[in-house]
Design a protein around this motif. Structure first.
Motif, short mmCIF file in Angstrom:
data_model
loop_
_atom_site.label_atom_id
_atom_site.label_comp_id
_atom_site.label_asym_id
_atom_site.label_seq_id
_atom_site.Cartn_x
_atom_site.Cartn_y
_atom_site.Cartn_z
N SER A 278 0.28 3.04 10.82
CA SER A 278 1.71 2.71 10.75
C SER A 278 1.95 1.43 9.96
O SER A 278 2.93 1.32 9.22
N LYS A 282 4.14 1.23 6.65
CA LYS A 282 5.25 0.29 6.47
C LYS A 282 5.08 -0.55 5.21
O LYS A 282 6.06 -0.82 4.50
N GLN A 285 5.95 1.65 2.33
CA GLN A 285 7.41 1.83 2.26
C GLN A 285 8.09 0.59 1.69
O GLN A 285 9.04 0.70 0.90
N LYS A 286 7.58 -0.59 2.08
CA LYS A 286 8.15 -1.84 1.58
C LYS A 286 7.93 -1.96 0.07
O LYS A 286 8.83 -2.37 -0.68
#
Length: 363
Positions: A278, A282, A285-286
């Protein structure tokens, strides 16, 4: 001995099968309470029989284990305290009574607490029983019967267990006997726990009830798949724990419990929704968001051609961050470089156009 492994596997299967529903109901630590309160049943049965080897000690432990479950339910149903507080209150109270009785009236009697509460599975083959002319460990025979009973119970009441575990209020409205299913499950949990404590000890039994089910819960969400995966982890942990303990001359119970921890941590950290996975997701995604914002900026009429310093200043990027983002966009042909200025390519323009349509952003 191979019989020790068989006892481990059968115990793990019997406990983990019911452990699935304990985990789903948030009652995993009920087994911890039972592991302490059974001492009271052992002490009372010893006072009656005056025989430390009497089978009535196991029966007494089972009855007190059942009483523990019912008292916890009775206290928690008042809604004056939470269920976790009820578990802590009830098991410490009953365990304290047992300690007082032992210290007051049985101080000179050898109640082997290491065997009663901690256990050691390598001793299981020494207590044997003859079945159809075959001599097998008594623990293996008892736990095999309990495993069969647990399988029959879960098979017959699968739908009821599923509904009452996920939505007890709907189950009650739909006409399911919520109380019967709950107390039948907890009765089997108590009987399984006490029989397993006698074979492998409390630490390993609590581990068998909780660890495989929790590990499977992190990987799947369908009940059928969770049950199957739980049983796989139960066998895997048992076999690995036995082999490692045999090779390095370690405690079987402790090693098996440690292997279960390692298995859980691997899944917890590295499965598709795990801690590390995860975090990586993240971060990705950032990065994707930052790169999309750079492209969106460059799609504006006033920013179609930007220098390195302008991009870094606008998004407050460090040199390392700028190089990482721009290199990715250049390699994937979202932008191109003309001398010291960066501009969108055809692909970059299509990406920003699609993004604006998707999120209904103004042009």
């Amino acid at each position: 001995m191979i019989e020790v492994l068989f006892v481990l596997i059968v115990t793990a299967l019997a406990a983990s099968l019911l452990g699935v529903f304990l985990v789903l109901r948030g009652m995993a630590m009920v087994t911890d309470a039972i592991s302490h309160t059974i001492l009271l049943g052992i002490v009372i049965a010893f006072f009656i029989t005056n025989d430390i080897r009497s089978p009535w000690l196991i029966i007494g432990a089972s009855l007190v284990g059942l009483a523990t479950v019912y008292i916890i339910e009775l206290v928690s149903k008042t809604e004056l305290i939470r269920q976790d507080a009820a578990i802590g209150f009830v098991f410490t109270a009953l365990f304290a009574i047992a300690i007082m009785l032992v210290s007051k009236y049985a101080g000179n009697v050898h109640l082997d607490m290491d065997v009663v509460l901690m256990g050691e599975v390598i001793f299981a083959p020494f207590n044997r029983i003859d079945i159809l002319g075959f001599s097998i460990p008594n623990a293996l025979w008892q736990l095999s019967i309990i495993l069969l009973i647990n399988i029959i119970f879960v098979t017959l009441f699968y739908k009821e267990l599923k509904v009452t575990s996920f939505d007890p209020k709907f189950a009650y409205i739909a006409g399911f006997s919520v109380a019967f299913i709950h107390y039948a499950l907890m009765t089997l949990v108590s009987v399984t726990a006490v029989a397993a404590f006698d074979a492998v000890g409390s630490i390993l039994v609590i581990n068998f009830f909780v660890a495989p089910a929790l590990t499977a819960y992190l990987m799947v969400k369908r009940l059928g798949a969770m049950i199957g995966l739980t049983l796989v982890f139960a066998v895997l942990n048992s076999v690995a724990g036995y082999c490692i303990s045999f090779y390095f001359d370690l405690s079987v119970a402790g090693t098996t419990a440690f292997v279960a921890l390692i298995t859980f941590m691997i899944v917890f950290l590295f499965n598709s929704k795990g801690f590390i996975s995860s975090r990586i997701q993240k971060m990705q995604q950032k990065k994707a968001f930052s790169r999309a914002m750079i492209l969106m900026l460059m799609s504006e009429q006033s920013h179609q051609s930007l220098t390195r310093e302008e991009i870094m200043s606008h998004f407050n990027l460090s040199t390392r961050q700028f190089n990482r983002h721009i290199d990715h966009l250049l390699i994937n042909e979202y932008m191109e470089k003309d001398e010291e200025r960066y501009m969108l390519t055809r692909r970059g323009e299509e990406f920003t156009h699609y993004t604006r349509l998707k999120y209904e952003l103004p042009a």
